[in-house]
Design a protein around this motif. Structure first.
Motif, short mmCIF file in Angstrom:
data_model
loop_
_atom_site.label_atom_id
_atom_site.label_comp_id
_atom_site.label_asym_id
_atom_site.label_seq_id
_atom_site.Cartn_x
_atom_site.Cartn_y
_atom_site.Cartn_z
N UNK A 86 -12.96 22.51 18.33
CA UNK A 86 -11.91 21.68 18.92
C UNK A 86 -11.26 20.79 17.87
N UNK A 91 -16.91 20.42 27.83
CA UNK A 91 -15.63 20.04 27.25
C UNK A 91 -15.57 18.55 26.89
N UNK A 96 -0.71 19.62 10.39
CA UNK A 96 0.43 20.43 9.97
C UNK A 96 1.72 19.83 10.53
N UNK A 97 1.69 19.48 11.80
CA UNK A 97 2.90 18.90 12.41
C UNK A 97 3.29 17.62 11.68
N UNK A 101 -3.80 21.41 13.61
CA UNK A 101 -2.46 21.49 14.20
C UNK A 101 -1.70 20.18 14.00
N UNK A 148 4.17 28.90 8.08
CA UNK A 148 3.19 27.82 8.21
C UNK A 148 1.78 28.37 8.17
N UNK A 149 1.51 29.38 8.99
CA UNK A 149 0.12 29.81 9.10
C UNK A 149 -0.32 30.70 7.95
N UNK A 179 6.68 30.11 11.84
CA UNK A 179 5.25 30.11 12.16
C UNK A 179 4.47 30.94 11.14
N UNK A 182 -9.01 22.91 15.68
CA UNK A 182 -7.77 23.31 16.36
C UNK A 182 -6.81 22.14 16.42
N UNK A 183 -7.31 21.04 16.96
CA UNK A 183 -6.43 19.89 17.15
C UNK A 183 -6.07 19.24 15.82
N UNK A 224 -2.87 28.77 4.53
CA UNK A 224 -3.77 29.51 3.67
C UNK A 224 -3.98 28.77 2.36
#
Ligand SMILES: Nc1ncnc2c1ncn2[C@@H]1O[C@H](COP(=O)(O)OP(=O)(O)O)[C@@H](O)[C@H]1O
Ligand SMILES: [Mg+2]
Lengths: 316, 326, 527
Positions: A89, A184, A99-100, A96, A229-230, A226, A92-93, A235
């Protein structure tokens, strides 16, 4: 090392662990000491311990009176499920958001993300756990309460000890849903700190990568953003991110002590806390060994991943 | 000879610490298919920014003005998605530094085929075959093995060839090469330039060759545009602009070149420092460094004026310009 | 440039989170009938001892053992003053209070259907003695335990011990199915401490005759199922009881949404915050646990000076300590809890008197005394608050107190080793009888921890011996009161408070009543 350290702590396990009356009963104390080998001189205890260790025998917990390895086998899966979920988690968060933030450097979204990540890193976990439980369980009823499953739900047949995986393997989808619901919230609470950490590291790593010409090359090919970015940016930014993710296993281990307590999660965190308060030396040493092994394994995996991610890195 | 790209009054403002500054200030030129168009000027004159503006790859916070018509469509006002589709397929670009312009962690195959597969919808096999073809075209020995390699396993010249192959992959009509040889050894430079020249002729490709080194252009370019401080100072057929340069700045550039027949002749560099965008002088931006400076140079920006020999230039002091202006 | 990308990435991550969080409510319920959930922040390790003879006499474990193992005698709900029949239908006490004869009911069956006999009782008592684990003191002074026939069991004590009927109510002495346990490694032989190998078996199976059986034990919860073979007249109300290990802070949140649930670990303040919740019943009890201070004569010679001890005794503000300890707490008038035979009344309790304390200090001849207050840092923080109050109280008298709170693993051995100075400690009853408190006398368990050896106070010791061996409760009670009055005058023991104990349950539950022996009687809880 761990063995010696834990034995340097003042306090006598026999007196600390036996009951009020029994601790004053010489026979009870003698039986206790003999049972755990505490009657022998410390160096002898040490060599006996080492010898047993070579055979994979971690000794017997003074608390549970079971082999420490049995205890660990019972507690580790719960913690593994929680820790891995929380790190996933957080990745992921955190990645993300990082990057943003980097792509929108100094804009409003970057500022908001900075506040969120700082919040995640500086909020005391104990407080966060209680507030999260209060809001999402009590106020909103989005998640069930503490524990790994609802009280009336039976655990799935034992396979890995991870309820999510075991329930799926057994085809018990209702148990799976229940275990996910229980997982969760503690996982998110445990992830908060690392989420903030990963966000900040990702942001700076991506900013550094963005300066590079190959990002412009990728864009000049007309690739969708995308993909750029990815495939290209992330990388290239991944080695430093990977390093912090590896380190995060350490603070997740520490975090489990509190989070498992609040969420009644029967894992290594609770076990080590109880062992420490009871001066349960075999258990403490067992947990330390486990943590050390996790560290070594994580470091090995990180090193291997470095080599896979970046072909310029030669595996030694 | 048809005009492929027609740039008119291109302007770029970049966001700097001191707010938006005009970096490119009304640049116009035409590029034709099958020809090499040279864009020259000292470092900092805005060549790279001009090229990036054409591809829509300007840094965040940039504003643009003017037009760049390609096939009747204005690149400058295109929607983002449409613009992206022109990249690689219509306009491709090769960057200056081959060391840093390739992704260090991705295989050559990935970097050479990802846009083939995305832009042209090729299968992996088709893309691989095409990649081998491309590497052969840019003279990479043993292309199959090269595909499996990573950039760090190649020399600078080889990497530049790979960059060119990547740029050519989707068969663009305009190839922008920004200082493609600056970072390379002299011996390697010639090979890359010959390659560009050959591709230009064989594929009816328009090449925009950007360099601060006029010498590179003399043998290669069909037309040359010289920029100074974000503006065009002189442009026209190579023979005119380089052989008989008129603008004091162009002349200064030519004089600072080593002369092949008179290697012992002292080079004459242009005095002074080029003007940065934040300290651009009023009037002709070159006037503080100009030997022929006259009072009007410091007040009004000289317009580009076409002279009969086919060139355009912006210098009020030049007798021809002066006579035309009168 | 990256607006769209940002949006896409954000959407993707939100989706990922939603996906992870989704799922339907419910789950396979593996239980039948009604389920009661009891939450306790326990330190007892359920995986350790589901063996009553080892894991008994533990505050957290007792409700569990009591529900599974029937003992010889029991108490009526809410009244711990008179033992009543259970497995034993009746008992007789010899006039010298040394021999106790229990007549065993003939209709008692273990959960597996085996009839219970006096031989099972003998096995249980013998095994407990020979395992020599925590509960072994329950049989202190017992010289013989014998099944004289299938339904008669005789206990003999070397000294008069009128507390025996109270002691045998203890869940640790719950009767074990001897045949079943012996078939799985159980032993009551003299070498049982090493020979008994029933530990693992008892971790999976319970071998009692009580209203519940153990269905599963894990590190986080214990599940009890109603015993379908139960011999008693009243079947338990709940088919399933789940005993969960839950932190107090979590209990506070969870109870507010629960049904059929009880929380055992809430502090007085936490429980008080739930008072306004109409779906809950908050009950505060005065616990039978004594929090006391003592002045250790061995480590602190000044403690031998009665005037000095009295300066402390009258310097402490007991009412302030009670208010610190929260709802349900009360001053401990003597070492025997107010619920038990022989307890002093609140009117007999020591009251703070600073003037008297100061004059006692002057009379002691000790000037500017400084003393260290040792205690265990408790998870609730109660000990810290009490210690801070005592420090402030004694400062008023002119005694400087240095606080020395330590974690339990360090403090407990110090306390038990007699290394405390001014000590703050607690005593939970081992059985609800004043005889348990003879431990506070010179040369006894707690007395020695206060550096108070045999012979230090002959009058007190003589009175204690007499009180402890008087068979008739009508005489025994006043003797214990007399003893405590003496202790409050000339001993290093300073009884402080009986902390409050709060139990919060959902409103529909009935018979949530506190017992000083097994805390909660799970089987009698109804709806
Ligand atoms: N990202 C940027 N932000 C602000 N100013 C820039 C940026 N990139 C280039 N510039 C400025 O724009 C001017 C033109 O740069 P450039 O086009 O790279 O020159 P060159 O002709 O050497 O390619 C230079 O003065 C440079 O300082
Ligand atoms: Mg440049």
């Amino acid at each position: 090392m761990a063995f010696v350290l834990t034995h340097l702590v003042p306090g006598d396990p026999a007196v600390a662990n036996l009951g009020d009356r029994a601790s004053a009963d010489p026979v009870a104390v003698r039986i206790y000491r003999e049972h755990f080998g505490l009657d022998k001189p410390l160096p002898v205890q040490y060599f006996v311990y080492l010898g047993n260790l070579l055979h994979g025998d971690l000794g017997e917990s003074e608390q549970s009176q079971r082999p420490v390895s049995t205890d660990l086998a019972e507690y580790i899966p719960a913690t593994a499920e929680l820790a891995i979920t929380s790190i996933v988690l957080a990745c992921l968060l955190g990645i993300t958001l990082g990057v943003i933030a980097a792509l929108n450097r100094n804009r409003l979204s970057d500022q908001i993300i900075r506040v969120v990540s700082l919040g995640g890193m500086s909020t005391p976990q104990f407080w966060l756990a209680l507030v999260a439980l209060y809001i999402f369980f009590y106020k909103l009823s989005w998640v069930p309460g503490s524990g790994r499953l609802d009280a009336i739900v039976l655990p799935p047949p034992h396979l890995t000890g991870l309820f999510t995986i075991d329930s799926l393997a057994a085809g018990q989808f209702d148990v799976f849903a229940n275990s996910i619901q229980h997982l969760i919230l503690p996982a998110c609470v445990l992830a908060a700190f690392n989420m903030g950490l990963f966000t900040r590291f990702t942001r700076s790593a991506v900013l550094e990568v963005l300066e590079n010409d190959y990002v412009r090359t990728a864009r000049a090919k007309g690739l969708p953003e995308l993909t750029v970015v990815f495939r290209h940016i992330l990388r290239a930014a991944s080695p430093p991110i990977l390093t912090v993710v590896g380190l995060a296993f350490g603070n997740v281990m520490t975090g489990t002590v509190l989070v498992e307590n609040i969420f009644s999660w029967p894992g290594i965190g609770q076990y080590s806390y109880r062992s420490a308060t009871a001066l349960d030396l075999p258990a403490i040493v067992g947990v330390m060994l486990f943590v050390a092994i996790v560290y070594i394994l994580v470091n090995m995996v990180v090193d291997i991943l470095y080599g896979i991610i970046d072909p310029r890195v030669q595996l030694a | 000879m048809t005009t492929l790209l027609s740039v008119r009054d291109l302007r770029v403002w970049l966001d700097t610490a001191r707010g938006p500054l005009p970096i490119v200030d009304g640049v116009s030129f035409d590029i034709s298919a099958g020809q090499v168009f040279g864009l020259a000027g000292e470092s900092g004159s805005g060549k790279t920014i001009t090229a990036l503006a054409l591809l829509g790859l300007l840094p965040a916070g940039a504003r643009t003005g003017g037009s760049a018509i390609l096939d009747g469509r204005d690149l400058m006002t295109m929607r983002t998605a449409q613009r992206r589709r022109t990249r690689g397929r219509e306009v491709a670009m090769v960057f200056q530094d081959p060391m840093s312009s390739l992704h260090p962690m991705l295989t050559i195959e990935r970097q050479l085929t990802e846009h083939l597969r995305y832009q042209l919808g090729m299968s992996r096999k088709e893309a691989d075959e095409r990649a081998v073809e491309l590497l052969t075209e840019v003279r990479i020995p043993n292309p199959e093995a090269a595909l499996r390699g990573h950039p760090h396993q190649f020399s600078g010249g080889m990497r530049q060839r790979i960059q060119i192959a990547i740029a050519l992959a989707c068969e663009p009509r305009l190839l922008v090469a920004d200082e493609p040889t600056t970072a390379l050894d002299v011996t390697v430079q010639a090979g890359i330039l010959r390659l560009l020249h050959r591709l230009c002729q064989e594929k009816d490709l328009a090449v925009m060759l950007i360099t601060h080194d006029l010498g590179v252009l003399s043998a290669l370019a069909d037309t040359v545009t010289v920029m100074y401080a974000g503006r065009v100072v002189e442009s026209g057929p190579t023979a005119q602009v380089m052989g008989r340069s008129r603008h004091p700045y162009t002349r200064g550039l030519v004089d600072s070149l080593p002369h092949p027949e008179a290697a012992d002749r002292a080079l004459v560099p242009i005095a002074g420092e080029p003007a940065g965008p934040e300290s651009r002088p009023a009037g002709c931006a070159f006037h503080p460094r100009c030997r022929y400076m006259e009072p009007p140079c410091a007040t009004a920006v000289p317009p580009l004026i076409r002279i009969d020999d086919g060139r355009e230039m912006a210098c009020p002091v030049d007798p021809l310009v002066a006579s035309l202006a009168r | 440039m990256q607006r769209r990308t940002t949006f896409l990435i954000a959407t993707l991550s939100v989706l990922a989170v939603l996906l992870a969080a989704c799922g339907t409510n419910g789950g396979s319920t593996g239980t039948t009938g009604k389920t009661l959930v009891v939450d306790d922040a326990y330190t007892w390790d359920f995986s350790k001892d589901t063996d009553p003879s080892r894991g008994g006499v533990d505050f957290d474990a007792d409700p569990f053992f009591h529900a599974i193992y029937d003992s010889l005698l029991t108490f009526k709900l809410g009244d711990s003053s008179t033992p009543i029949p259970l497995v034993a239908q009746s008992y007789t006490v010899s006039p010298d209070a040394k021999t106790f004869t229990f007549i065993i009911r003939k209709d008692v069956k273990f959960a597996d259907g085996t009839p219970l006999t006096a031989h099972d009782v003998e096995f249980t008592f013998n095994r407990l003695l020979n395992l020599h684990d925590n509960p072994v003191y329950l049989l202190d002074g017992i010289t013989s335990m014998k099944a004289t026939d299938d339904y008669t069991f005789v206990l003999t004590s070397s000294v008069p011990n009128p507390a025996i009927p109270f002691i045998v109510t203890n869940p640790a002495l719950g009767i074990i199915n001897s045949k079943l346990l012996m078939a799985h490694g159980g032993s009551d032989a003299a070498n049982a401490a090493t020979a008994d190998s029933a530990h693992d078996f008892l971790g999976t199976t319970s071998v009692g005759s009580g209203p519940y059986t153990m269905a599963s034990v894990s590190t986080s919860e214990v599940v009890l199922k109603a015993n379908t073979n139960y011999w008693g007249p009243d079947k338990p109300n709940f088919g399933t009881v789940i005993f969960r290990n839950v932190a107090a802070a979590t209990q506070l949140i969870e109870i507010q949404k629960a049904s059929n649930q009880i929380e055992l670990s809430l502090s007085g303040d936490q429980a008080a915050s739930l008072k306004s919740n109409s779906a809950l019943t908050v009950t505060s009890f005065t616990s039978p646990n004594i929090t006391f201070a003592f002045c250790n004569i061995k480590t602190t010679p000044a403690c031998a000076n009665q005037h000095f001890v009295n300066a402390i005794r009258y310097g402490i503000d007991y009412q302030a300590l009670v208010s610190v300890a929260g709802a349900g707490s009360a001053q401990a008038p003597g070492v025997v809890p107010t619920q038990f035979l022989g307890a002093l009344t609140q009117a007999q309790a020591i009251q703070r008197d600073v003037t008297k304390a100061k004059s006692e200090l002057q009379a002691s001849g000790i000037t500017n005394p400084t003393i260290q207050l040792d205690y265990t840092i408790s998870s609730t923080g109660l000990n810290d608050s009490l210690a801070a109050k005592i420090k402030a109280n004694l400062a008023d008298v002119g005694i400087t107190v240095n606080l020395n709170g330590q974690p339990s693993s360090i403090a407990t051995p110090n306390y038990r080793g007699g290394k405390y100075h001014l000590g703050l400690a607690g005593w939970a009853p081992d059985y609800p009888d004043p005889n348990d408190y003879l431990a506070f006398l010179p040369g006894q368990l707690v007395g020695l921890r206060a550096g108070w050896p045999t012979g230090a106070a002959p009058d007190i010791e003589a009175l204690g011996a007499r009180a402890g061996s008087t068979p008739d409760n009508a005489t025994r009670g006043p003797l214990f009161q007399q003893l405590q009055t003496l202790l409050n005058q000339e001993s290093p023991m300073l009884p402080l408070i009986q902390p409050g104990q709060s139990v919060v349950g959902t409103k529909n539950l009935t018979n949530v009543i506190y017992s000083p022996v097994w805390y909660l009687d799970l089987a009698s809880i109804g709806t």
